[in-house]
Design a protein around this motif. Structure first.
Motif, PDB file in Angstrom:
ATOM      1  N   GLU A 251      72.414  56.640   6.257  1.00  0.00           N
ATOM      2  CA  GLU A 251      71.559  56.654   5.070  1.00  0.00           C
ATOM      3  C   GLU A 251      70.431  55.627   5.203  1.00  0.00           C
ATOM      4  O   GLU A 251      69.290  55.880   4.771  1.00  0.00           O
ATOM      5  N   TRP A 252      70.753  54.481   5.783  1.00  0.00           N
ATOM      6  CA  TRP A 252      69.733  53.452   6.022  1.00  0.00           C
ATOM      7  C   TRP A 252      68.631  54.003   6.920  1.00  0.00           C
ATOM      8  O   TRP A 252      67.449  53.831   6.676  1.00  0.00           O
ATOM      9  N   TRP A 253      69.035  54.700   7.989  1.00  0.00           N
ATOM     10  CA  TRP A 253      68.061  55.292   8.901  1.00  0.00           C
ATOM     11  C   TRP A 253      67.239  56.369   8.201  1.00  0.00           C
ATOM     12  O   TRP A 253      66.017  56.440   8.344  1.00  0.00           O
ATOM     13  N   THR A 254      67.904  57.213   7.435  1.00  0.00           N
ATOM     14  CA  THR A 254      67.205  58.297   6.741  1.00  0.00           C
ATOM     15  C   THR A 254      66.140  57.760   5.784  1.00  0.00           C
ATOM     16  O   THR A 254      65.020  58.288   5.718  1.00  0.00           O
ATOM     17  N   ASN A 255      66.465  56.702   5.079  1.00  0.00           N
ATOM     18  CA  ASN A 255      65.559  56.156   4.067  1.00  0.00           C
ATOM     19  C   ASN A 255      64.525  55.178   4.621  1.00  0.00           C
ATOM     20  O   ASN A 255      63.452  55.021   4.026  1.00  0.00           O
ATOM     21  N   LYS A 256      64.857  54.524   5.743  1.00  0.00           N
ATOM     22  CA  LYS A 256      63.982  53.454   6.234  1.00  0.00           C
ATOM     23  C   LYS A 256      63.601  53.617   7.707  1.00  0.00           C
ATOM     24  O   LYS A 256      63.319  52.637   8.390  1.00  0.00           O
ATOM     25  N   GLY A 258      60.970  54.632   9.245  1.00  0.00           N
ATOM     26  CA  GLY A 258      59.657  54.110   9.611  1.00  0.00           C
ATOM     27  C   GLY A 258      59.672  52.610   9.793  1.00  0.00           C
ATOM     28  O   GLY A 258      59.111  52.073  10.766  1.00  0.00           O
ATOM     29  N   GLU A 259      60.339  51.905   8.880  1.00  0.00           N
ATOM     30  CA  GLU A 259      60.422  50.451   8.983  1.00  0.00           C
ATOM     31  C   GLU A 259      61.274  50.024  10.171  1.00  0.00           C
ATOM     32  O   GLU A 259      60.955  49.049  10.854  1.00  0.00           O
ATOM     33  N   ILE A 260      62.350  50.735  10.409  1.00  0.00           N
ATOM     34  CA  ILE A 260      63.266  50.366  11.497  1.00  0.00           C
ATOM     35  C   ILE A 260      62.587  50.514  12.854  1.00  0.00           C
ATOM     36  O   ILE A 260      62.739  49.663  13.740  1.00  0.00           O
ATOM     37  N   ILE A 261      61.832  51.599  13.025  1.00  0.00           N
ATOM     38  CA  ILE A 261      61.156  51.840  14.302  1.00  0.00           C
ATOM     39  C   ILE A 261      60.134  50.746  14.604  1.00  0.00           C
ATOM     40  O   ILE A 261      59.969  50.327  15.754  1.00  0.00           O
ATOM     41  N   THR A 262      59.456  50.234  13.571  1.00  0.00           N
ATOM     42  CA  THR A 262      58.385  49.256  13.784  1.00  0.00           C
ATOM     43  C   THR A 262      58.872  47.811  13.726  1.00  0.00           C
ATOM     44  O   THR A 262      58.081  46.889  13.891  1.00  0.00           O
ATOM     45  N   SER A 263      60.162  47.596  13.476  1.00  0.00           N
ATOM     46  CA  SER A 263      60.707  46.233  13.391  1.00  0.00           C
ATOM     47  C   SER A 263      61.695  46.004  14.519  1.00  0.00           C
ATOM     48  O   SER A 263      62.701  46.711  14.632  1.00  0.00           O
ATOM     49  N   THR A 264      61.419  45.009  15.349  1.00  0.00           N
ATOM     50  CA  THR A 264      62.330  44.700  16.459  1.00  0.00           C
ATOM     51  C   THR A 264      63.708  44.303  15.943  1.00  0.00           C
ATOM     52  O   THR A 264      64.737  44.754  16.472  1.00  0.00           O
ATOM     53  N   LEU A 270      70.183  48.393  14.204  1.00  0.00           N
ATOM     54  CA  LEU A 270      70.554  49.806  14.247  1.00  0.00           C
ATOM     55  C   LEU A 270      71.226  50.157  15.572  1.00  0.00           C
ATOM     56  O   LEU A 270      72.276  50.800  15.603  1.00  0.00           O
ATOM     57  N   VAL A 271      70.613  49.725  16.675  1.00  0.00           N
ATOM     58  CA  VAL A 271      71.184  50.041  17.990  1.00  0.00           C
ATOM     59  C   VAL A 271      72.577  49.438  18.129  1.00  0.00           C
ATOM     60  O   VAL A 271      73.506  50.084  18.635  1.00  0.00           O
ATOM     61  N   SER A 272      72.764  48.189  17.672  1.00  0.00           N
ATOM     62  CA  SER A 272      74.081  47.552  17.756  1.00  0.00           C
ATOM     63  C   SER A 272      75.093  48.271  16.872  1.00  0.00           C
ATOM     64  O   SER A 272      76.270  48.400  17.234  1.00  0.00           O
ATOM     65  N   SER A 273      74.651  48.751  15.711  1.00  0.00           N
ATOM     66  CA  SER A 273      75.547  49.475  14.808  1.00  0.00           C
ATOM     67  C   SER A 273      76.041  50.770  15.448  1.00  0.00           C
ATOM     68  O   SER A 273      77.232  51.094  15.397  1.00  0.00           O
TER      69      SER A 273
END
Length: 327
Positions: A251-256, A258-264, A270-273
């Motif tokens: 759900e975090w990925w679905t909603n955010k 754009g932000e996740i892709i542009t934030s290291t 996300l990758v660790s999760s």
């Protein structure tokens, strides 16, 4: 054997116990019940369950011992009343006291009442009067068999997640601890932000809430993994905790996204999760796709290997267990 009862000149020679004899009989009964309570304690200790001794509560709160356990995240409390024998008289008396305690108070401090005796004598009345599921009567052998049930199933994981936890417990704990450190660092950074606008403050508040929820779910998984290892939590509880975390990540990925892709920092979380979920055999098509998007800078459609992975995982989904390891 108790001494002979004194004969009196009253009632045509009937026998009546004097006060000292009655006291000795009561002391004898209490001693026997204390021995039974000790044996019950040994059975619970062997099953790695904790017992608490209760003060005398009279009919308003019958019982000698208390044990607690967690079922599906909720605490359940069991009262144990110790007697010498399970017979019609003791079952009738115990059930009447049990019903009296229910009638006295609207809120109860226990979920079940167990009458436990050293043995069953004769053919006692039904051990669950009125088919009341909160009341049961059993002897020490029956109690031992009941407590031995979880032990006999120890190590018999049947789901993909349960088997993965048994095989990779240390690695899973390391992954959880590392991920929590990443989240703590992110929370610390958010705590240091002081945005001036309402939108900025709302963003910080939402991100803080997301990461705190994620951290709490990870701590829950860690707790369930440790309890499952000691046979103090069911396999289903581990699976449920893991699924909850996976759903939150997706759900975090679905909603955010754009932000996740542009934030290291967010991309690393996300990758660790997803890495943790893969280690626990709980990854999904959505989760793998999310990682691919981060690694490839969002160019999902251009990455042929992602399409291949999705097809492979789709086939696995058809054969997946009920634990939903792949969906």
């Amino acid at each position: 054997m108790p001494k002979k009862l004194k004969k009196t000149g009253k009632q045509g020679g009937d026998l009546f116990p004097d006060s000292s004899t009655l006291n000795r009989l009561r002391d004898h009964d209490r001693k026997l019940e204390a021995e039974i309570a000790h044996k019950i304690g040994e059975l619970f200790q062997a099953a790695k369950l904790d017992l608490t001794t209760l003060p005398d509560g009279g009919r308003a709160r019958p019982g000698d011992l208390l044990f607690k356990r967690t079922d599906f995240g909720q605490e359940r409390r069991y009262i144990i009343d110790c007697v010498q024998e399970i017979n019609p008289a003791t079952v009738k008396r115990a059930y009447e006291d049990f019903r009296y305690s229910l009638d006295m108070y609207k809120r109860q401090d226990f979920d079940e009442y167990w009458l436990v005796g050293a043995r069953s004598v004769g053919n006692p009345m039904r051990k669950r009067p009125e088919n009341d599921r909160r009341f049961r009567a059993l002897d020490l052998k029956e109690l031992e068999a009941l407590l031995a049930t979880p032990k006999s199933k120890r190590g018999a994981a049947t789901t993909r997640i349960g088997k993965a936890v048994q095989a990779n417990e240390k690695e899973i704990n390391l992954a959880i601890n590392g991920l929590i450190l990443q989240i703590d660092a992110r929370l610390e950074a958010l705590n240091g932000e002081r945005p001036n606008s309402d939108d900025g403050r709302a963003r910080v508040s939402q991100e803080t809430s997301d990461f705190e929820r994620m951290k709490a779910e990870l701590e829950r998984i860690r707790e369930m993994v440790a309890a499952f290892k000691k046979s103090k939590a069911s396999e289903k509880e581990v699976v449920t905790a893991t699924k909850t975390f996976r759903q939150g990540v997706e759900e975090w990925w679905t909603n955010k996204s754009g932000e996740i892709i542009t934030s290291t920092a967010k991309g690393a979380v996300l990758v660790s999760s997803i890495g943790l979920l893969a280690l626990m055999k709980a990854d999904s098509v959505a989760a793998i796709t999310a990682v691919a998007a981060v690694v490839n800078g969002g160019a999902i459609q251009k990455a042929k290997q992602i399409g291949t992975a999705i097809k492979r995982l789709g086939k696995q989904a058809l054969a997946a267990d009920d634990d939903g390891a792949v969906q």
